[in-house]
Design an enzyme around this catalytic site. Structure first.
Site, PDB file in Angstrom:
ATOM      1  N   ASP A  19       1.677 -12.439  -4.420  1.00 13.49           N
ATOM      2  CA  ASP A  19       2.922 -11.944  -4.995  1.00 13.49           C
ATOM      3  C   ASP A  19       4.067 -12.840  -4.515  1.00 13.49           C
ATOM      4  O   ASP A  19       3.895 -14.049  -4.390  1.00 13.49           O
ATOM      5  CB  ASP A  19       3.129 -10.485  -4.578  1.00 13.49           C
ATOM      6  CG  ASP A  19       3.909  -9.682  -5.605  1.00 13.49           C
ATOM      7  OD1 ASP A  19       5.130  -9.895  -5.704  1.00 13.49           O
ATOM      8  OD2 ASP A  19       3.310  -8.844  -6.304  1.00 13.49           O
TER       9      ASP A  19
ATOM     10  N   HIS B 225       9.409  -7.547  -4.030  1.00 14.92           N
ATOM     11  CA  HIS B 225       8.258  -7.033  -4.780  1.00 14.92           C
ATOM     12  C   HIS B 225       6.964  -7.153  -3.979  1.00 14.92           C
ATOM     13  O   HIS B 225       6.176  -6.201  -3.886  1.00 14.92           O
ATOM     14  CB  HIS B 225       8.154  -7.813  -6.097  1.00 14.92           C
ATOM     15  CG  HIS B 225       7.223  -7.224  -7.105  1.00 14.92           C
ATOM     16  ND1 HIS B 225       5.898  -7.614  -7.207  1.00 14.92           N
ATOM     17  CD2 HIS B 225       7.423  -6.304  -8.083  1.00 14.92           C
ATOM     18  CE1 HIS B 225       5.324  -6.958  -8.204  1.00 14.92           C
ATOM     19  NE2 HIS B 225       6.231  -6.149  -8.743  1.00 14.92           N
TER      20      HIS B 225
ATOM     21  N   ALA C  72      -4.837  -8.945 -16.509  1.00 18.57           N
ATOM     22  CA  ALA C  72      -5.541  -7.668 -16.414  1.00 18.57           C
ATOM     23  C   ALA C  72      -6.453  -7.425 -17.604  1.00 18.57           C
ATOM     24  O   ALA C  72      -7.372  -6.613 -17.518  1.00 18.57           O
ATOM     25  CB  ALA C  72      -4.536  -6.533 -16.280  1.00 18.57           C
TER      26      ALA C  72
ATOM     27  N   ASP D 140      -8.845   0.176 -16.871  1.00 19.42           N
ATOM     28  CA  ASP D 140     -10.054   0.525 -16.128  1.00 19.42           C
ATOM     29  C   ASP D 140      -9.852   1.712 -15.192  1.00 19.42           C
ATOM     30  O   ASP D 140     -10.768   2.513 -14.999  1.00 19.42           O
ATOM     31  CB  ASP D 140     -10.528  -0.685 -15.315  1.00 19.42           C
ATOM     32  CG  ASP D 140     -10.979  -1.830 -16.208  1.00 19.42           C
ATOM     33  OD1 ASP D 140     -11.900  -1.613 -17.010  1.00 19.42           O
ATOM     34  OD2 ASP D 140     -10.391  -2.921 -16.117  1.00 19.42           O
TER      35      ASP D 140
ATOM     36  N   SER E 173       2.827  -2.269 -11.296  1.00 21.32           N
ATOM     37  CA  SER E 173       2.805  -3.064 -10.065  1.00 21.32           C
ATOM     38  C   SER E 173       2.627  -2.185  -8.836  1.00 21.32           C
ATOM     39  O   SER E 173       2.048  -2.611  -7.832  1.00 21.32           O
ATOM     40  CB  SER E 173       4.108  -3.852  -9.908  1.00 21.32           C
ATOM     41  OG  SER E 173       4.166  -4.942 -10.774  1.00 21.32           O
TER      42      SER E 173
END
Length: 454
Positions: free
Chosen positions: A187, A220, A338, A372, A403
């Site tokens: 990140d 973040h 993703a 998922d 996130s």
């Protein structure tokens, strides 16, 4: 869906959009080799295409690449992943695959990426919770499926001991701590002097050119590390907010303090995490691009083969609180990385276990573009890189987004690693099988809300 070795497709990092709606590229190209094996053969393939100066991650201790040294290279190879980033004109790039025969499976543009835009802070969606949009969220969906939370669903809230997300995932009654398990968070870095992490086993590395420290100037990354790995008893007395308080922490700064990076940085971070045997790799970065990337699918699959599970944020491009929007705009879609079949896509839930209004939905017509698993992702309290007055000048903040749900999954995954000794595909299966089934449709919440081992 559980990935299969033969599936050829994608990653989860966020692209900076062009004015025409596309994604910015760097002018370089990402080459995916048919296997992650013979490094010398891969280098020979690139040299035969005219790239004489080839750098490899194997040239660096622990494969912690110093990307500042890559500036003069024609190609940078990532040994664990079987991919390379090359500097080439479009004509030269198009000739790489044909010249290599079956040794190269794809050549794709390198994208500029950034953190997923924060869906908000402590005040986010307060109007939604008590307003008319809450009523609309309880209506039937387009296919006649109830999209909202159950009327009898739990209503969690932070208390003096635990954040609501830890309560919802069963952390308070879990005896496992993640001890001996490595979690890599890729990140914007981490606030290395955060008071709650004094004495923790933290290995950090910057993969941003010209930046030598993984210190987080954005926030973040610090928030995500806190949710996944925060302490069992925070030093300042705030409620516990971390899932795996004794996990070893690998911090990879793959995005700048402005929140931007490129595939070279992100791939270097993944390669480093795999080389250092991280059981879980958490990436709360993504791109609103529906197409699956063969690069990141190969990376996700090869990481699984080496016992590393990549979990990634599904994306915040839904606008479920705007019922007048066309269906595609209202529910959004899972973006790269993703949407790779071999990377676990994580959706966000709120305190009533309803789907976050921003949380992306599965794409029915994209192989791998599925949600998922779901995790707590609305008004999540965690560590921050600067003092926040609303927390008595302590280093914490509440924000929302997929996130925030992703590091919940990463932390709980570490608990299952410790409890059962499972990694890679077995860990994937365990997480989905042990999830709490929900009334939400699977296109929104996948297998359901993740649960900690008991």
């Amino acid at each position: 869906m559980l990935p299969e070795d033969q599936q050829p497709t994608d990653v989860s990092t966020s692209l900076s959009p062009r004015p025409d709606g596309g994604a910015q590229t760097t002018g370089r190209w990402v080459v995916t080799f048919a296997d992650a094996g013979d490094e010398s053969a891969h280098a020979a393939t690139l040299r035969s295409a005219g790239m004489s100066n080839v750098m490899s991650s194997l040239d660096f201790e622990g494969q912690a690449m110093e990307l500042a040294e890559a500036g003069s290279s024609d190609a940078v190879m990532f040994a664990e992943l079987g991919v390379a980033v090359v500097s080439a004109d479009p004509r030269q790039a198009s000739g790489i695959r044909s010249a290599a025969g079956g040794a190269v499976v794809s050549v794709e543009p390198e994208y500029v990426q950034h953190v997923l835009p924060a869906a908000g802070d402590d005040r986010y969606l307060q109007g939604y919770r008590d307003g008319v949009t809450d009523v609309s969220a309880r209506l039937l969906g387009d296919a006649g499926v109830k999209l909202a939370r159950d009327e009898d669903a739990a209503d969690f809230a932070d208390n003096a001991q635990f954040t609501w997300g830890l309560q919802a995932t069963g952390i308070p009654s879990c005896s496992f701590t993640g001890a001996g398990i490595k979690i890599a968070v890729l990140d914007t870095g981490f606030h290395l002097a955060h008071p709650d992490f004094v004495g923790r086993n933290i290995i950090s590395q910057s993969f941003i050119q010209g930046v030598t420290s993984a210190e987080d100037g954005h926030g973040h990354g610090t928030h995500c590390v806190g949710t996944a790995c925060g302490p069992g008893a925070p030093a300042t007395g705030v409620a516990r907010y971390g899932c795996a308080p004794e996990a070893d922490i690998l911090v990879g700064k793959v995005l700048s303090d402005e929140g931007f990076g490129d595939d070279t940085s992100i791939l270097a971070g993944i390669n480093w995490a795999v080389a250092n045997r991280a059981e879980i790799i958490s990436m709360s970065i993504g791109a609103d691009v529906p197409q699956v990337s063969q690069v990141y699918e190969a990376v996700g699959r090869r990481a699984l083969n080496r016992g590393s599970l990549i979990v990634a944020a599904a994306g915040n491009n839904a606008r479920r609180d705007e019922p007048s929007l066309p269906t595609a705009e209202r529910y959004g879609f899972v973006g790269i990385s993703a949407n790779s079949p071999s990377i676990m896509a994580v959706a966000a839930l709120d305190e009533k276990l309803g789907i976050g209004v921003f949380s992306a939905r599965s794409l029915a017509d994209v192989h791998g573009g599925n949600i998922d698993l779901a995790g707590p992702g609305v008004r999540v309290l965690s560590s921050w890189n600067v003092p926040r007055p609303e927390y008595d000048d302590r280093h914490y903040r509440s924000i929302s987004g997929t996130s925030m749900a992703t590091p919940h999954v990463a932390g709980v995954a570490a608990l299952w690693c410790q409890a059962r000794g499972v990694t890679g595909r077995q860990l994937w299966t365990t997480l989905t099988q042990q999830a709490q089934r929900m009334q939400l449709p699977s296109v929104d919440a996948g297998s359901g809300l993740l649960q900690a081992p008991q």
